[in-house]
Scaffold this active site. Structure first.
Site, PDB file in Angstrom:
ATOM      1  N   ASP A 177       3.920  -6.082  10.418  1.00 55.22           N
ATOM      2  CA  ASP A 177       4.910  -5.702  11.434  1.00 55.22           C
ATOM      3  C   ASP A 177       4.815  -6.586  12.666  1.00 55.22           C
ATOM      4  O   ASP A 177       5.827  -6.995  13.241  1.00 55.22           O
ATOM      5  CB  ASP A 177       4.721  -4.235  11.846  1.00 55.22           C
ATOM      6  CG  ASP A 177       5.324  -3.273  10.829  1.00 55.22           C
ATOM      7  OD1 ASP A 177       6.130  -3.724   9.988  1.00 55.22           O
ATOM      8  OD2 ASP A 177       4.979  -2.076  10.871  1.00 55.22           O
ATOM      9  N   THR A 189      -1.179   7.464  -0.603  1.00 55.81           N
ATOM     10  CA  THR A 189      -2.432   7.368  -1.373  1.00 55.81           C
ATOM     11  C   THR A 189      -3.270   6.153  -0.961  1.00 55.81           C
ATOM     12  O   THR A 189      -4.457   6.073  -1.304  1.00 55.81           O
ATOM     13  CB  THR A 189      -2.121   7.233  -2.868  1.00 55.81           C
ATOM     14  OG1 THR A 189      -1.389   5.998  -3.048  1.00 55.81           O
ATOM     15  CG2 THR A 189      -1.269   8.383  -3.372  1.00 55.81           C
ATOM     16  N   ARG A 246       0.854  -1.189   0.000  1.00 52.33           N
ATOM     17  CA  ARG A 246       0.000   0.000   0.000  1.00 52.33           C
ATOM     18  C   ARG A 246       0.880   1.225   0.000  1.00 52.33           C
ATOM     19  O   ARG A 246       1.721   1.377   0.890  1.00 52.33           O
ATOM     20  CB  ARG A 246      -0.821   0.081   1.292  1.00 52.33           C
ATOM     21  CG  ARG A 246      -1.873  -0.906   1.443  1.00 52.33           C
ATOM     22  CD  ARG A 246      -2.931  -0.428   2.384  1.00 52.33           C
ATOM     23  NE  ARG A 246      -2.479  -0.140   3.750  1.00 52.33           N
ATOM     24  CZ  ARG A 246      -3.273   0.319   4.690  1.00 52.33           C
ATOM     25  NH1 ARG A 246      -4.530   0.584   4.412  1.00 52.33           N
ATOM     26  NH2 ARG A 246      -2.837   0.534   5.896  1.00 52.33           N
ATOM     27  N   ASP A 263      -0.580  -3.147  12.672  1.00 49.85           N
ATOM     28  CA  ASP A 263      -0.048  -3.579  11.376  1.00 49.85           C
ATOM     29  C   ASP A 263       0.287  -5.068  11.459  1.00 49.85           C
ATOM     30  O   ASP A 263       1.229  -5.467  12.170  1.00 49.85           O
ATOM     31  CB  ASP A 263       1.197  -2.764  11.035  1.00 49.85           C
ATOM     32  CG  ASP A 263       1.656  -3.027   9.611  1.00 49.85           C
ATOM     33  OD1 ASP A 263       1.695  -2.078   8.815  1.00 49.85           O
ATOM     34  OD2 ASP A 263       1.968  -4.206   9.278  1.00 49.85           O
TER      35      ASP A 263
END
Ligand code: URA
Length: 209
Positions: free
Chosen positions: A203, A108, A104, A200
């Site tokens: 992560d 944006t 990603r 995340d």
């Protein structure tokens, strides 16, 4: 919601709650993702067609069911989608694997492809796309576009957590692709993270933050 299966099994819900805890270790998070991958795989394959074959037991011949058709393909979206793969392969060891590399863009939130490798006959197989977090839906939708460009017609999507926004986008862009998820959370924040979510996933799986 049509085409969306929320897997409410207590084991899945229990493990998901443990994963949300921000103090869960990298090792614990990865182990739980592996275990939930197996449980979600069980659910997403629940209605696979079977055919009967003859088998000879020590007591005689009998006709019994096995899964019909070509081996299915698991298609993890890199990198977090890999967290489900080993658990799913434990249940379906002869499955093929297609890797879809998307990230990603942090500004944006648009999906950018950097890798795609699938079996040459992937279009003849049921493809189960995996990504733990269905957030904006941009990566998931791009992955399905890419598989459809390769002729895939029978696709299912499995995630751990979904945002209502991601579910709506995926259902609008790909109404033929049903979704399996352990939960649909409240909303996306301004950075495209699912709230309350679990942070995340990549992560937390790999200890990269
Ligand atoms: N990707 C993640 O890993 N977590 C989110 O909350 C959203 C996208």
């Amino acid at each position: 919601m049509e085409g969306v299966h929320v897997v409410s099994h207590p084991l899945v819900q229990h493990k998901l709650t443990l994963m949300r805890d921000k103090s869960r270790s990298t090792k614990g998070f990865r182990q739980l993702l592996h275990e939930i991958g197996m449980l979600l795989c069980y659910e997403v394959t629940r209605d696979l067609p079977t055919e009967k074959i003859e088998v000879e037991t020590p007591l005689g011949k009998t006709m019994q069911p096995i899964i019909a058709g070509k081996k299915l393909t698991f298609a993890p979206i890199l990198r977090a989608g890999m967290g489900f793969l080993d658990g799913m392969l434990e249940l379906v060891p002869s499955a093929r694997v297609a890797h879809i590399g998307l990230y990603r863009d942090p500004k944006t939130l648009v999906a950018v492809e950097y890798y795609f490798k699938a079996p040459s006959d992937v279009h003849e197989r049921l493809v189960i796309v995996t990504d733990p977090m269905l957030a904006t839906g941009n990566s998931a939708s791009a992955a399905l576009d890419r598989l459809k460009e390769r002729g895939c017609k029978d696709i299912r999507f499995v995630c751990l957590l979904a945002a209502p926004e991601g579910v709506a986008k995926l259902r609008a862009d790909h109404p033929d692709v049903e979704i399996w998820t352990a939960a649909i959370d409240d909303h996306l924040n301004d950075h495209g993270y699912i709230v309350p979510g679990l942070g995340d996933a990549g992560d937390r799986m790999y200890g990269t933050k």
